[in-house]
Design a protein around this motif. Structure first.
Motif, PDB file in Angstrom:
ATOM      1  N   LEU A  36       0.839  -1.207   0.000  1.00  0.00           N
ATOM      2  CA  LEU A  36       0.000   0.000   0.000  1.00  0.00           C
ATOM      3  C   LEU A  36       0.875   1.258   0.000  1.00  0.00           C
ATOM      4  N   ALA A  37       1.906   1.254   0.857  1.00  0.00           N
ATOM      5  CA  ALA A  37       2.785   2.429   0.945  1.00  0.00           C
ATOM      6  C   ALA A  37       3.504   2.639  -0.387  1.00  0.00           C
ATOM      7  N   ALA A  38       3.927   1.530  -1.010  1.00  0.00           N
ATOM      8  CA  ALA A  38       4.627   1.637  -2.295  1.00  0.00           C
ATOM      9  C   ALA A  38       3.660   2.102  -3.389  1.00  0.00           C
ATOM     10  N   GLU A  88       8.071  -6.894   8.462  1.00  0.00           N
ATOM     11  CA  GLU A  88       7.965  -5.531   8.992  1.00  0.00           C
ATOM     12  C   GLU A  88       9.029  -4.636   8.366  1.00  0.00           C
ATOM     13  N   LEU A  89      10.188  -5.220   8.161  1.00  0.00           N
ATOM     14  CA  LEU A  89      11.282  -4.477   7.546  1.00  0.00           C
ATOM     15  C   LEU A  89      10.848  -3.882   6.211  1.00  0.00           C
ATOM     16  N   SER A  90      10.209  -4.714   5.429  1.00  0.00           N
ATOM     17  CA  SER A  90       9.752  -4.268   4.121  1.00  0.00           C
ATOM     18  C   SER A  90       8.695  -3.163   4.270  1.00  0.00           C
ATOM     19  N   ALA A  91       7.788  -3.308   5.248  1.00  0.00           N
ATOM     20  CA  ALA A  91       6.758  -2.286   5.476  1.00  0.00           C
ATOM     21  C   ALA A  91       7.403  -0.965   5.897  1.00  0.00           C
ATOM     22  N   VAL A  92       8.367  -1.048   6.818  1.00  0.00           N
ATOM     23  CA  VAL A  92       9.026   0.162   7.319  1.00  0.00           C
ATOM     24  C   VAL A  92       9.788   0.853   6.199  1.00  0.00           C
ATOM     25  N   LEU A  93      10.482   0.063   5.394  1.00  0.00           N
ATOM     26  CA  LEU A  93      11.251   0.656   4.290  1.00  0.00           C
ATOM     27  C   LEU A  93      10.331   1.399   3.326  1.00  0.00           C
ATOM     28  N   GLN A  94       9.215   0.775   2.977  1.00  0.00           N
ATOM     29  CA  GLN A  94       8.305   1.420   2.020  1.00  0.00           C
ATOM     30  C   GLN A  94       7.649   2.659   2.628  1.00  0.00           C
ATOM     31  N   LEU A 105       9.016   4.538   4.880  1.00  0.00           N
ATOM     32  CA  LEU A 105      10.090   5.539   4.938  1.00  0.00           C
ATOM     33  C   LEU A 105      10.294   6.194   3.568  1.00  0.00           C
ATOM     34  N   ILE A 106      10.372   5.360   2.509  1.00  0.00           N
ATOM     35  CA  ILE A 106      10.603   5.923   1.167  1.00  0.00           C
ATOM     36  C   ILE A 106       9.466   6.880   0.803  1.00  0.00           C
ATOM     37  N   THR A 107       8.236   6.491   1.184  1.00  0.00           N
ATOM     38  CA  THR A 107       7.093   7.326   0.826  1.00  0.00           C
ATOM     39  C   THR A 107       7.029   8.602   1.664  1.00  0.00           C
ATOM     40  N   THR A 108       7.287   8.499   2.994  1.00  0.00           N
ATOM     41  CA  THR A 108       7.026   9.654   3.885  1.00  0.00           C
ATOM     42  C   THR A 108       8.292  10.394   4.310  1.00  0.00           C
ATOM     43  N   LYS A 109       9.460   9.751   4.225  1.00  0.00           N
ATOM     44  CA  LYS A 109      10.743  10.302   4.717  1.00  0.00           C
ATOM     45  C   LYS A 109      10.706  10.601   6.223  1.00  0.00           C
ATOM     46  N   GLU A 110       9.803  10.006   6.970  1.00  0.00           N
ATOM     47  CA  GLU A 110       9.681  10.334   8.394  1.00  0.00           C
ATOM     48  C   GLU A 110      10.719   9.617   9.243  1.00  0.00           C
TER      49      GLU A 110
END
Ligand code: CA
Ligand code: CA
Ligand code: CA
Length: 867
Positions: free
Chosen positions: A598-600, A648-654, A656-661
């Protein structure tokens, strides 16, 4: 029933036929042909014939996979399987299977004995297989009689591959018959109560409320059968020492049925209750034709070009092979005489290689080895440009659920499953791996309608379910493709508002973005209603799940209304409970992969469909926070804990890439290094387990590099060095230099994943991982693999798969662009890829995950070749 009476002349004819069947090899030749003997791999062997006795077992994974029991490999072809005690005339995939409780290989006595058990019936039997010349006996022993419930049902069965007997005949006690290309009965209807229950009480048969089922009747009965008497490669004679044989066409009740030879076990009897003498014909000094593995797509001029030649162990490899160019006037011109280099043994064959890398002039070529010529293939700078187009242009559109899919004059399927979907009830253990725990874990009551799900999504594979995990992975792959290569290709018209797709019709929108949108529409609907990734949406009954044909006729597309009677229709409602079920049991690992996709997707859809992009991101953030909260309150343990953290790693990475937070950056740095150590240490760490298994953790890590603290690349380097050593090891394991899966599903998907990992590692560490390790994935897919040299991607390459396990498999065809799993390694040493029989899913069923990863790899290879 065709006939059960035999008379003296029939029997005499049968004896003559049997004599003739054995006789071709029976006079002069038999003296040279050595008898069947147990080899050191624990199966019976003579040149041209192997008999496997439960080398492969019924695993219970997908029940009867037609890869277990007593099996015959005649002249290199596994044309008989399922030799076992079975409980019906034509066992289907979900019928009861025996458990092998013991297997004794007795080298001194030259026998294999297997104990089989049907737990539900407390029914034990023993099979003893003993060679006799180049044939063998199968004897069945019982210590206790057949249980009463199984009287007239338990029998000794063996199944014969229909496609190997097309355009062949048979003799039953001397009476002639033809083994037909299409089943034509006979069958009979029986009361449902007399049926041996199928898996978990489900039924493959839609009785329309009549409490009955259909069983095939024998098409021939006798004491002695000869299958394909006219064909020395396929002829098999079977004689019942006592009792009678039946010949049954299993395709009458299931398109993937085989021809079955069967003897019913006598009732109230113990001791030796059945015995067959089986005599397959054996061609003296038979030697398998070499398989010349090469890329059916061809080669870029700068690529390494190595043919891998697969040889019968009795064959002697030639010293040279030649590369010919085909000129415009058709004349062949020899461009290179190649030295054939022996490579050594792998599985049951031996291998050699022939290198023609030095030839780099654009043109059309073929390889000549002895008197064998390969298909003609190109060498040229653009050979890989279009290899992913059939998969993106045709295969994916046909997999699109909730859409009417048209192509020129043809409709692939109508808009399907417009009656989606009902909440699956708790405590269900279903087919195809679906299950529900004690709670629905949603706000919905069992069988309540979950709104808004009749949108987007793809059929998972050759079946029609939307499978949560592979659906999420596919969206992720499409976003990767979009972000890495931005393919603008537009050959598909997609109208979501009207649920309409038209193939080969540009609509001004990039197809990859439209596919991301199609996936995201379904994924967002799931998170909007259920709040987490669902295990999937699938039929509630086996007799709908096994549907073959137009997807839109799998359900009635009318909303189920329990106040109506079954088959009664009022407006857009019906009383037929055929709406699919949503399996909503919650698994953190699964849900994280949905959050990642979803994030990607929200990034890719920005500027294309902003409202959907916004919603995807909002749903991902919310679900991530909820999953983290759930972990804090109930920490998972064991496998789920490890798998969950990787996901979770994959979720966090995506995110992060989307939000830069910063919150996501912190969590990423916290998770990444322990995950690498886990992946490198643990078995079963991901695709391509075995040599190269560390790759899975590395893939996420290398993709996270731009977002990690300074110096992370140097910290990652030692892991890549270790991986590189595993890569080098691979070229010693098999002549193809790729990790070949030996599990229950053939491995082209694993090879694609492995090559994709190599691509990312090459981008970050070009001094360690070279381009050829990326290319090898495609060489393997395109024909440089064991068993055959056909391209595993249908319609890609000069010669490619002509049959696949798609939803049109009953028509003995394929969906263009399907990426088949390919070469299955049956135990202990038999690589197989059935080319004339589409129904072995483990070899021929393409999945959306594999197909989307293939599109990525094809684009990656093109980029490497043209950069
Ligand atoms: Ca499925
Ligand atoms: Ca388009
Ligand atoms: Ca319905």
């Amino acid at each position: 029933m065709t006939s059960s009476n035999t008379n003296a002349s029939n029997i005499r004819a049968a004896v003559l036929a049997l004599a003739a069947a054995g006789g071709l090899a029976g006079t002069t030749a038999v003296a040279q042909q050595s008898a069947l003997r147990l080899n050191d791999r624990d199966y019976f062997e003579t040149r041209g014939l192997n008999v496997l006795v439960f080398s492969n077992q019924y695993t219970g994974m997908f029940f009867d996979e037609k890869t277990a029991g007593i099996e015959i490999i005649q002249h290199g072809v596994r044309l008989a399987t399922g030799g076992a005690i079975r409980l019906g005339p034509a066992p289907e995939q979900w019928d009861a299977i025996p458990k092998m409780t013991d297997r004794k290989v007795d080298k001194a006595a030259n026998t294999i004995t297997c104990a089989l058990r049907y737990e539900d019936y407390d029914f034990d039997s023993r099979l003893v297989v003993t060679p006799e010349g180049t044939g063998f006996r199968i004897a069945v022993y019982l210590d206790k009689p057949v249980p009463e419930k199984l009287e007239g049902k338990a029998g000794l069965n063996m199944e014969f591959l229909p496609s190997k007997y097309f355009e062949r005949t048979f003799l039953a006690d001397g009476k002639p018959g033809i083994l037909s290309r299409y089943p034509d009965g006979p069958t009979q209807v029986k009361p449902a109560a007399t049926r041996i229950p199928q898996y978990n009480g489900y039924s493959t048969f839609d009785d329309r409320g009549r409490n009955e089922y259909v069983e095939p009747d024998p098409m021939a009965v006798g004491k002695a059968f000869v299958l394909a008497p006219e064909d020395p490669e396929r002829r098999i004679a079977i004689q019942a020492v006592s009792g009678e044989l039946q010949l049954i066409d299993g395709r009458n009740v299931a398109q993937n049925g085989w021809f079955i030879v069967r003897s019913l076990l006598p009732v109230k009897a113990t001791g030796k209750v059945a015995e067959w003498l089986v005599r397959p014909s054996v061609i003296p000094n038979w030697t398998r034709t070499p398989v010349i593995g090469f890329s059916q797509v061809g080669y870029h001029p700068t690529q390494k070009k190595v043919a891998v030649i697969e040889l019968d162990p009795n064959d002697k490899s030639l010293d040279t092979a030649s590369l010919f160019e085909v000129l415009a006037d058709g004349a062949p011109a020899e461009r290179l005489k190649m030295k054939v280099q022996p490579w050594g043994p792998y599985l049951r064959y031996k291998y050699a290689t022939a290198d023609f890398s030095s030839v780099n002039r654009a043109g059309l070529y073929y390889i000549q080895y002895g008197n064998q010529k390969t298909e003609t293939f190109p060498i040229g700078p653009n050979v890989y440009d279009a290899v992913w187009h059939p998969t993106a242009d045709v295969w994916f559109p046909v997999q699109m659920d909730h859409m009417f899919v048209n192509e020129a004059y043809r409709v692939w399927h109508g808009a399907a499953h417009m009656d989606d979907a009902l909440q699956a009830p708790p405590n269900i253990r279903q087919f195809d791996g679906y299950r529900m725990g004690p709670s629905t874990e949603t706000q919905y009551k069992p069988l309540e309608r979950i709104p808004g799900l009749a949108v987007g999504g793809w059929f998972d594979a050759g079946d029609f379910d939307i499978q949560g995990g592979s659906h999420a992975g596919t969206i992720m792959s499409f976003v990767d493709i979009w972000e890495a290569f931005k393919p603008q290709r537009d050959q598909t018209f997609i109208d979501q508002a009207n649920h309409y797709v038209d193939i080969h019709r540009p609509d001004g929108k990039p197809d990859i973005l439209q596919q991301i949108e199609h996936g995201a529409l379904q994924m967002a609907a799931e998170y909007r209603t259920v709040g987490h990734l669902v295990r999937g949406i699938v039929d509630s009954q086996l007799h709908r799940y096994n549907h073959l044909g137009d997807a839109s006729t799998q359900t009635d597309n009318l909303i189920f209304d329990p106040s109506l009677k079954p088959y009664q229709v009022e407006g857009n409602r019906s009383g037929t409970p055929d709406d699919r079920w949503v399996f909503t049991d919650r698994m953190p690992g699964m849900s994280y992969s949905g959050i990642a996709s979803l994030a990607a997707a929200s990034r890719a859809l920005r500027g294309f469909n902003d409202p959907l992009a916004d919603e995807c991101l909002a749903l991902a953030r919310k679900a991530y926070a909820e999953e983290r909260q759930a972990v804090v309150s109930a920490p998972p343990t064991g496998f789920e804990a490890r798998f969950g953290q990787g996901a979770e790693l994959s979720a966090v990475l995506q995110l992060l890439i989307t939000t830069k937070e910063q919150q996501y950056r912190d969590r990423l740095n916290e998770l990444i290094w322990p995950s690498l150590d886990r992946a490198a240490a643990g078995p079963g760490a991901g695709p391509g387990a075995g040599p190269g298994r560390g790759g899975w953790g590395l893939l996420t890590a290398v993709r996270a590099l731009p977002y990690l603290e300074p110096g992370a690349a140097e910290k990652l380097r030692p892991y890549v060095v270790k991986y590189k050593a595993e890569l080098d090891e691979l070229s010693k394991v098999n002549p193809y230099g790729v990790p070949i899966s030996t599990g229950g599903w053939a491995g082209s998907g694993g090879v694609v994943g492995w090559a994709t990992t190599n691509y990312y590692l090459h981008e970050a560490f070009p001094d360690l991982v070279d381009k050829e390790s990326v290319y090898r994935g495609l060489y393997f897919l395109f024909g440089t693999h064991p068993a055959s040299n056909v391209s595993l991607v249908a319609t890609v390459g000069t010669r490619s798969k002509r049959l696949a396990y798609g939803n049109n498999r009953a028509d003995f065809t394929f969906i263009p662009g399907v990426v088949t799993p390919g070469v299955l390694i049956l135990k202990p040493d038999y690589p197989e890829n059935m080319d004339d029989w589409p129904f072995l899913w483990a070899e021929n069923e393409g999945t959306i995950g594999g197909a989307s990863q293939y599109i990525f790899l094809a684009n990656a290879v093109n980029e490497l070749l043209t950069k």
